[in-house]
Enzyme design. Structure first.
Site, PDB file in Angstrom:
ATOM      1  N   SER A 166      50.346  15.941  65.798  1.00  0.00           N
ATOM      2  CA  SER A 166      50.510  16.585  67.087  1.00  0.00           C
ATOM      3  C   SER A 166      49.952  18.014  67.081  1.00  0.00           C
ATOM      4  O   SER A 166      48.813  18.239  66.676  1.00  0.00           O
ATOM      5  CB  SER A 166      51.994  16.552  67.475  1.00  0.00           C
ATOM      6  OG  SER A 166      52.167  16.779  68.844  1.00  0.00           O
ATOM      7  N   ASP A 348      50.907   5.810  71.830  1.00  0.00           N
ATOM      8  CA  ASP A 348      51.202   7.222  72.080  1.00  0.00           C
ATOM      9  C   ASP A 348      50.717   7.609  73.471  1.00  0.00           C
ATOM     10  O   ASP A 348      49.610   7.260  73.870  1.00  0.00           O
ATOM     11  CB  ASP A 348      50.500   8.075  71.023  1.00  0.00           C
ATOM     12  CG  ASP A 348      50.855   9.550  71.116  1.00  0.00           C
ATOM     13  OD1 ASP A 348      51.867   9.880  71.749  1.00  0.00           O
ATOM     14  OD2 ASP A 348      50.107  10.366  70.542  1.00  0.00           O
ATOM     15  N   HIS A 405      53.246   7.988  68.571  1.00  0.00           N
ATOM     16  CA  HIS A 405      52.865   9.311  68.090  1.00  0.00           C
ATOM     17  C   HIS A 405      53.145   9.487  66.601  1.00  0.00           C
ATOM     18  O   HIS A 405      52.383  10.134  65.886  1.00  0.00           O
ATOM     19  CB  HIS A 405      53.660  10.350  68.901  1.00  0.00           C
ATOM     20  CG  HIS A 405      53.134  11.735  68.841  1.00  0.00           C
ATOM     21  ND1 HIS A 405      51.887  12.089  69.296  1.00  0.00           N
ATOM     22  CD2 HIS A 405      53.705  12.890  68.388  1.00  0.00           C
ATOM     23  CE1 HIS A 405      51.708  13.386  69.146  1.00  0.00           C
ATOM     24  NE2 HIS A 405      52.793  13.895  68.580  1.00  0.00           N
TER      25      HIS A 405
END
Length: 425
Positions: A166, A348, A405
């Site tokens: 991220s 995601d 994610h």
């Protein structure tokens, strides 16, 4: 939360093969941890988990320094590597106190760094101690790693790879570039070999632009919902184009709220996760906070409240949040010989695959044309297609099936193949 203990025989085996003088922290494995004053009033915390030779396929017949060192950087900015990455994704013990069979320490030494200053157990003792830009974050990380090598010089020659998720990927890219330059100029003794960017916030606006089409094509919204979300996306895009960065961050948040209202709540990190209507509270966040500020804090002998400054970190970096780091990845490809990996989970939303592919395809680097024409191959584990990979030279991109994610937690089989490829087995 219960703790685990090595038997005396196990400990003797570990020390004889591992040749380390580690401490016992939280759990039944060898660890080391420390604080680094990276700038005045800025205390950065790192927590090393040595590879566990007893769980390795080689049955412990190696020194721990023969295994690569993987550095894990969490996102946010403000999320904690020692907390989220460790207990929610890839550490040896999960949030429920169970031993994780796919932990990375079965095969690698893993260094969790609470970064930027103010994340997790890292803390600022004054407002000026917080990092305000991505470059300052990278400089802090480099100072942290210098101290790490000073304390544990045995790792200087160990092949080292930065892995991130991220917003951590945005920080990792600049950290890797800065570190490589220092290493090349012999300003730091180390063996940095590569960086892996997982579902990374490299081009924020490309991610945001992908949201409405992604939700429409997966059946999460209808045309009316698409139009409402797209209107908010266009406002965010305009702010980015005009470099109104703080406003762009505010509009990013507003766009997320529009999506939440239209779909009556969705898990931005995995669109197939079950969610209750209008329930924005995650009970596991509360469990993690309790664990870190009780058993873990006590075991490590710390007197800092874990996560106390995390929200402040995001606020301080909000003006930097929507700025892209694509040019940094281009420099990594054009100016270094590091292995550059990008991987993305198909479920995601926050950093959706179409947005990642958009900035990857637009990269300007010497191998661009040959990478574009390279064959996209399947990643097969135990006769199951876990994803796809495309590569040329030192650049690799992985598409991961059945993952959101958090790829290390959602598809550990695919993640294991990525790490094996990254570290060349």
């Amino acid at each position: 939360m219960f703790k685990f203990f090595f038997t005396v025989i196990s400990l003797i085996i570990f020390l004889s093969h591992g040749q380390v003088h580690a401490r016992k922290g939280y759990g039944n494995y060898e660890q080391e941890w420390d604080y680094v004053t990276v700038r005045p009033n800025a205390q950065m915390f790192w927590w090393l988990h040595y590879v566990n030779p007893l769980n390795s396929s080689t049955n412990g017949n190696f020194s721990v320094y023969e295994k690569p060192l993987l550095i894990w950087l969490q996102g946010g900015p403000g999320a904690s590597s020692t907390g989220y990455g460790n207990f929610e994704e890839l550490g040896p013990i999960d949030l429920d106190g169970n031993q994780r069979n796919h932990t990375w320490i079965n095969d690698y030494n893993v260094l969790f760094i609470d970064n930027p200053i103010g994340s997790g157990f890292s803390h600022a003792e004054s407002f000026s101690a917080y990092a305000k830009t991505n470059l300052e974050i990278a400089e802090d990380l480099l100072e942290c790693i210098r101290n790490f090598y000073y304390k544990l010089p045995e790792f200087i020659d160990v092949p080292t790879y930065i892995t991130a998720e991220s917003y951590g990927g945005k920080m990792a890219a600049e950290f890797a570039l800065l570190w490589f330059k220092e290493q090349k100029e012999k300003k730091i003794e180390s063996n940095l070999k590569g960086v892996a960017l997982g579902d990374s916030w490299i081009s924020p606006i490309d991610s945001v632009i992908s949201w409405a089409p992604f939700l429409l094509n997966t059946g999460m919204i209808d045309i009316r919902g698409y139009d409402l979300i797209q209107k908010s996306i266009e406002a965010t895009k305009l702010a980015v184009e005009q470099e109104r960065w703080q406003e762009a961050t505010n509009l990013w948040g507003r766009t997320e709220n529009v999506i939440m209202e239209i779909v009556n709540n969705i898990d931005f990190y995995n669109i197939l996760e079950k969610k209750k209507p209008n329930d924005y509270f995650d009970i596991r966040d509360e469990l993690l906070d309790k664990l870190m500020n009780s058993d873990v804090k006590e075991a490590l002998g710390l007197n800092v409240t874990w996560g106390e400054q995390s929200s402040r970190v995001f606020s301080i970096l909000s003006g930097d949040f929507m700025k892209p780091a694509v040019h940094i990845v281009e420099r990594l490809l054009n100016e270094t010989n590091l292995e550059i990996f990008v991987f993305t989970g198909q479920l995601d939303l926050i950093v959706a695959t179409p947005g990642t592919l958009a900035w990857v395809e637009a990269l300007k680097w010497h191998g661009k044309k040959k990478w574009e024409t390279s064959e996209r191959k399947t990643v097969v584990v135990d006769n199951i297609i876990e994803g796809y990979v495309k590569e040329y030279s030192n650049f690799k991109m992985y598409w991961i099936n059945r993952s959101g994610h958090m790829v290390p937690a959602d598809n550990p089989s695919a993640m294991k193949q990525i790490l094996k490829h990254l570290t060349k087995g």
